[in-house]
Design a protein around this motif. Structure first.
Motif, PDB file in Angstrom:
ATOM      1  N   ALA A  79      69.745 115.409  45.566  1.00 49.94           N
ATOM      2  CA  ALA A  79      70.155 115.245  44.174  1.00 49.94           C
ATOM      3  C   ALA A  79      71.265 116.235  43.820  1.00 49.94           C
ATOM      4  CB  ALA A  79      68.951 115.435  43.246  1.00 49.94           C
ATOM      5  N   GLU A  80      71.125 117.476  44.273  1.00 47.11           N
ATOM      6  CA  GLU A  80      72.151 118.488  44.025  1.00 47.11           C
ATOM      7  C   GLU A  80      73.464 118.084  44.708  1.00 47.11           C
ATOM      8  OE1 GLU A  80      71.878 121.173  42.203  1.00 47.11           O
ATOM      9  OE2 GLU A  80      69.730 121.585  41.968  1.00 47.11           O
ATOM     10  N   HIS A  81      73.360 117.563  45.921  1.00 49.53           N
ATOM     11  CA  HIS A  81      74.555 117.126  46.652  1.00 49.53           C
ATOM     12  C   HIS A  81      75.272 116.005  45.912  1.00 49.53           C
ATOM     13  CE1 HIS A  81      77.157 115.557  49.808  1.00 49.53           C
ATOM     14  NE2 HIS A  81      76.545 114.388  49.684  1.00 49.53           N
ATOM     15  N   PHE A  82      74.503 115.003  45.445  1.00 48.60           N
ATOM     16  CA  PHE A  82      75.118 113.892  44.736  1.00 48.60           C
ATOM     17  C   PHE A  82      75.727 114.350  43.416  1.00 48.60           C
ATOM     18  CE2 PHE A  82      72.009 111.052  47.158  1.00 48.60           C
ATOM     19  CZ  PHE A  82      72.983 110.661  48.061  1.00 48.60           C
ATOM     20  N   ALA A  83      75.068 115.289  42.736  1.00 46.74           N
ATOM     21  CA  ALA A  83      75.610 115.812  41.480  1.00 46.74           C
ATOM     22  C   ALA A  83      76.969 116.476  41.724  1.00 46.74           C
ATOM     23  CB  ALA A  83      74.632 116.804  40.851  1.00 46.74           C
ATOM     24  N   GLU A  84      77.065 117.240  42.782  1.00 41.48           N
ATOM     25  CA  GLU A  84      78.336 117.902  43.117  1.00 41.48           C
ATOM     26  C   GLU A  84      79.392 116.878  43.517  1.00 41.48           C
ATOM     27  OE1 GLU A  84      80.922 121.094  43.543  1.00 41.48           O
ATOM     28  OE2 GLU A  84      78.886 121.059  42.726  1.00 41.48           O
ATOM     29  N   LEU A  85      78.976 115.892  44.309  1.00 42.75           N
ATOM     30  CA  LEU A  85      79.902 114.853  44.761  1.00 42.75           C
ATOM     31  C   LEU A  85      80.444 114.043  43.589  1.00 42.75           C
ATOM     32  CD1 LEU A  85      81.090 113.263  47.227  1.00 42.75           C
ATOM     33  CD2 LEU A  85      79.072 111.797  47.090  1.00 42.75           C
ATOM     34  N   LEU A  86      79.563 113.643  42.680  1.00 43.37           N
ATOM     35  CA  LEU A  86      79.973 112.809  41.555  1.00 43.37           C
ATOM     36  C   LEU A  86      80.785 113.596  40.532  1.00 43.37           C
ATOM     37  CD1 LEU A  86      76.632 110.843  41.173  1.00 43.37           C
ATOM     38  CD2 LEU A  86      78.826 109.887  41.883  1.00 43.37           C
ATOM     39  N   VAL A  94      77.320 119.865  36.393  1.00 36.69           N
ATOM     40  CA  VAL A  94      76.143 120.567  35.894  1.00 36.69           C
ATOM     41  C   VAL A  94      75.790 121.716  36.835  1.00 36.69           C
ATOM     42  CG1 VAL A  94      75.212 118.532  34.723  1.00 36.69           C
ATOM     43  CG2 VAL A  94      74.584 118.974  37.101  1.00 36.69           C
ATOM     44  N   GLU A  95      74.961 122.620  36.313  1.00 37.06           N
ATOM     45  CA  GLU A  95      74.535 123.758  37.117  1.00 37.06           C
ATOM     46  C   GLU A  95      73.379 123.404  38.043  1.00 37.06           C
ATOM     47  OE1 GLU A  95      73.556 126.761  34.325  1.00 37.06           O
ATOM     48  OE2 GLU A  95      75.618 126.955  33.553  1.00 37.06           O
ATOM     49  N   GLY A  96      72.717 122.286  37.772  1.00 38.39           N
ATOM     50  CA  GLY A  96      71.579 121.892  38.601  1.00 38.39           C
ATOM     51  C   GLY A  96      70.605 121.044  37.808  1.00 38.39           C
ATOM     52  N   PHE A  97      69.362 121.038  38.247  1.00 43.71           N
ATOM     53  CA  PHE A  97      68.313 120.230  37.624  1.00 43.71           C
ATOM     54  C   PHE A  97      67.197 121.144  37.133  1.00 43.71           C
ATOM     55  CE2 PHE A  97      70.645 117.443  40.290  1.00 43.71           C
ATOM     56  CZ  PHE A  97      70.463 116.146  39.833  1.00 43.71           C
ATOM     57  N   GLU A  98      66.659 120.814  35.960  1.00 42.45           N
ATOM     58  CA  GLU A  98      65.504 121.565  35.487  1.00 42.45           C
ATOM     59  C   GLU A  98      64.302 121.268  36.384  1.00 42.45           C
ATOM     60  OE1 GLU A  98      64.840 120.752  31.374  1.00 42.45           O
ATOM     61  OE2 GLU A  98      66.603 121.896  30.723  1.00 42.45           O
ATOM     62  N   VAL A  99      63.359 122.205  36.404  1.00 38.98           N
ATOM     63  CA  VAL A  99      62.205 122.093  37.300  1.00 38.98           C
ATOM     64  C   VAL A  99      61.429 120.803  37.077  1.00 38.98           C
ATOM     65  CG1 VAL A  99      59.997 123.121  37.955  1.00 38.98           C
ATOM     66  CG2 VAL A  99      61.982 124.585  37.581  1.00 38.98           C
ATOM     67  N   ASP A 100      61.194 120.457  35.798  1.00 37.99           N
ATOM     68  CA  ASP A 100      60.401 119.258  35.533  1.00 37.99           C
ATOM     69  C   ASP A 100      61.165 117.990  35.913  1.00 37.99           C
ATOM     70  OD1 ASP A 100      62.180 119.805  33.536  1.00 37.99           O
ATOM     71  OD2 ASP A 100      60.906 119.139  31.902  1.00 37.99           O
ATOM     72  N   ALA A 101      62.496 118.026  35.851  1.00 45.38           N
ATOM     73  CA  ALA A 101      63.291 116.874  36.281  1.00 45.38           C
ATOM     74  C   ALA A 101      63.156 116.673  37.788  1.00 45.38           C
ATOM     75  CB  ALA A 101      64.748 117.061  35.898  1.00 45.38           C
ATOM     76  N   LEU A 102      63.199 117.761  38.535  1.00 47.81           N
ATOM     77  CA  LEU A 102      63.009 117.669  39.979  1.00 47.81           C
ATOM     78  C   LEU A 102      61.608 117.182  40.317  1.00 47.81           C
ATOM     79  CD1 LEU A 102      64.811 120.906  41.252  1.00 47.81           C
ATOM     80  CD2 LEU A 102      65.564 118.537  41.528  1.00 47.81           C
ATOM     81  N   THR A 103      60.620 117.589  39.514  1.00 47.01           N
ATOM     82  CA  THR A 103      59.247 117.143  39.739  1.00 47.01           C
ATOM     83  C   THR A 103      59.139 115.634  39.575  1.00 47.01           C
ATOM     84  OG1 THR A 103      58.364 119.253  38.965  1.00 47.01           O
ATOM     85  CG2 THR A 103      56.845 117.400  39.022  1.00 47.01           C
ATOM     86  N   VAL A 104      59.797 115.097  38.551  1.00 48.61           N
ATOM     87  CA  VAL A 104      59.804 113.650  38.345  1.00 48.61           C
ATOM     88  C   VAL A 104      60.499 112.953  39.512  1.00 48.61           C
ATOM     89  CG1 VAL A 104      60.743 111.786  36.912  1.00 48.61           C
ATOM     90  CG2 VAL A 104      59.651 113.756  35.844  1.00 48.61           C
ATOM     91  N   LEU A 105      61.621 113.486  39.946  1.00 52.00           N
ATOM     92  CA  LEU A 105      62.340 112.877  41.071  1.00 52.00           C
ATOM     93  C   LEU A 105      61.465 112.847  42.323  1.00 52.00           C
ATOM     94  CD1 LEU A 105      65.931 114.397  40.691  1.00 52.00           C
ATOM     95  CD2 LEU A 105      65.154 112.106  40.056  1.00 52.00           C
ATOM     96  N   ARG A 106      60.739 113.942  42.558  1.00 52.25           N
ATOM     97  CA  ARG A 106      59.867 113.989  43.742  1.00 52.25           C
ATOM     98  C   ARG A 106      58.676 113.049  43.603  1.00 52.25           C
ATOM     99  NH1 ARG A 106      60.894 119.684  43.510  1.00 52.25           N
ATOM    100  NH2 ARG A 106      58.907 119.969  42.413  1.00 52.25           N
ATOM    101  N   GLY A 107      58.288 112.731  42.364  1.00 51.39           N
ATOM    102  CA  GLY A 107      57.121 111.890  42.159  1.00 51.39           C
ATOM    103  C   GLY A 107      57.420 110.406  42.147  1.00 51.39           C
ATOM    104  N   TYR A 108      58.699 110.024  42.241  1.00 51.56           N
ATOM    105  CA  TYR A 108      59.069 108.609  42.237  1.00 51.56           C
ATOM    106  C   TYR A 108      59.126 108.087  43.667  1.00 51.56           C
ATOM    107  CZ  TYR A 108      61.774 104.398  41.166  1.00 51.56           C
ATOM    108  OH  TYR A 108      62.203 103.096  41.041  1.00 51.56           O
ATOM    109  N   ALA A 109      58.786 106.811  43.868  1.00 50.74           N
ATOM    110  CA  ALA A 109      58.653 106.247  45.220  1.00 50.74           C
ATOM    111  C   ALA A 109      59.992 105.917  45.879  1.00 50.74           C
ATOM    112  CB  ALA A 109      57.788 104.986  45.177  1.00 50.74           C
ATOM    113  N   TRP A 110      61.057 105.743  45.131  1.00 54.31           N
ATOM    114  CA  TRP A 110      62.394 105.441  45.655  1.00 54.31           C
ATOM    115  C   TRP A 110      62.408 104.265  46.623  1.00 54.31           C
ATOM    116  CZ3 TRP A 110      65.659 107.468  42.558  1.00 54.31           C
ATOM    117  CH2 TRP A 110      65.389 108.711  41.963  1.00 54.31           C
ATOM    118  N   PRO A 111      62.055 103.068  46.134  1.00 51.94           N
ATOM    119  CA  PRO A 111      62.107 101.903  47.021  1.00 51.94           C
ATOM    120  C   PRO A 111      63.518 101.619  47.536  1.00 51.94           C
ATOM    121  CG  PRO A 111      61.787 101.243  44.727  1.00 51.94           C
ATOM    122  CD  PRO A 111      61.591 102.724  44.779  1.00 51.94           C
ATOM    123  N   GLY A 112      64.530 102.073  46.767  1.00 51.61           N
ATOM    124  CA  GLY A 112      65.911 101.889  47.203  1.00 51.61           C
ATOM    125  C   GLY A 112      66.438 103.047  48.014  1.00 51.61           C
ATOM    126  N   ASN A 113      65.551 104.006  48.339  1.00 52.80           N
ATOM    127  CA  ASN A 113      65.894 105.159  49.175  1.00 52.80           C
ATOM    128  C   ASN A 113      67.077 105.954  48.618  1.00 52.80           C
ATOM    129  OD1 ASN A 113      64.043 105.467  51.504  1.00 52.80           O
ATOM    130  ND2 ASN A 113      64.565 103.317  51.817  1.00 52.80           N
TER     131      ASN A 113
END
Length: 207
Positions: A79-86, A94-113
């Motif tokens: 996610a940090e890599h894509f943020a820098e790339l985009l 942005v400076e990064g992701f808040e902790v709870d945002a990263l928690t949500v990202l880790r908790g999603y199944a990402w069927p589209g990888n």
């Protein structure tokens, strides 16, 4: 790959030669094949979709890459890599992701990888006011589908909103970005207009 094409490829692998279109003789070739698939190759063999002899010819050295949902530790750095790339392509830096945002990202199944994660980060950079990506900046479908393990948060992570609270904030943020235009907000959230009205009624927001 059609069965006939599989047979031709197998012959190239075995004979190390090809006959160009219009030629009358075989031409030797010295090549290395790299093959990839997002399907279970062994199941494809069992189902008769992939020739067994071709599979074993190709699978001399197999590298299995687990789906993103099984690589939770990779989600944050990606996610940090894509943020820098985009950001380098014109979106908000942005400076990064808040902790709870990263928690949500880790908790999603990402069927589209990984591609789906990149799209989610692009969405977040489009709507976030900065300087860090918050839960309410993430796509609503990611927040709704997340199953965050709150026990994994560090002690100083602060109070983390529930998924329902985060979804409400995401919807309100979308309405703010679109100036209250519900049709545009629904498109931004990738949900139907009727779904948006349903969520607004649930959250007690005037529809």
């Amino acid at each position: 790959m059609a069965p006939g094409t599989q047979a031709k490829l197998l012959r190239v692998l075995e004979d190390r030669s090809v006959r160009p279109v219009g030629a009358t003789r075989e031409m030797p070739v010295d090549v290395r094949f790299l093959a990839s698939t997002n399907r279970d190759a062994e199941r494809a063999v069992q189902a008769g979709l992939l020739r067994k002899d071709l599979y074993y010819r190709l699978a001399v050295h197999a590298i299995v890459v687990p789906p993103l949902r099984e690589r939770g530790d990779d989600i944050g750095p990606l996610a940090e890599h894509f943020a820098e790339l985009l950001a380098g392509r014109g979106l908000r830096r942005v400076e990064g992701f808040e902790v709870d945002a990263l928690t949500v990202l880790r908790g999603y199944a990402w069927p589209g990888n990984v591609r789906e994660l990149r799209n989610a980060v692009e969405h977040a950079l489009t709507v976030t006011p900065g300087p860090r990506v918050r839960v309410l900046d993430l796509p609503a479908y990611v927040v709704r589908g997340a199953r965050p393990d709150l026990a994994s948060l560090p002690p100083d992570a602060g109070e983390v909103p529930t998924v329902e609270e985060a979804e409400r904030e995401v919807i309100l943020r979308a309405l703010e970005v679109t100036g209250g235009n519900k049709l545009q907000a629904a498109r931004l959230l990738r949900i139907s207009r009727h779904r948006l009205y349903d969520r607004l009624r649930k959250f007690g927001v005037e529809a």
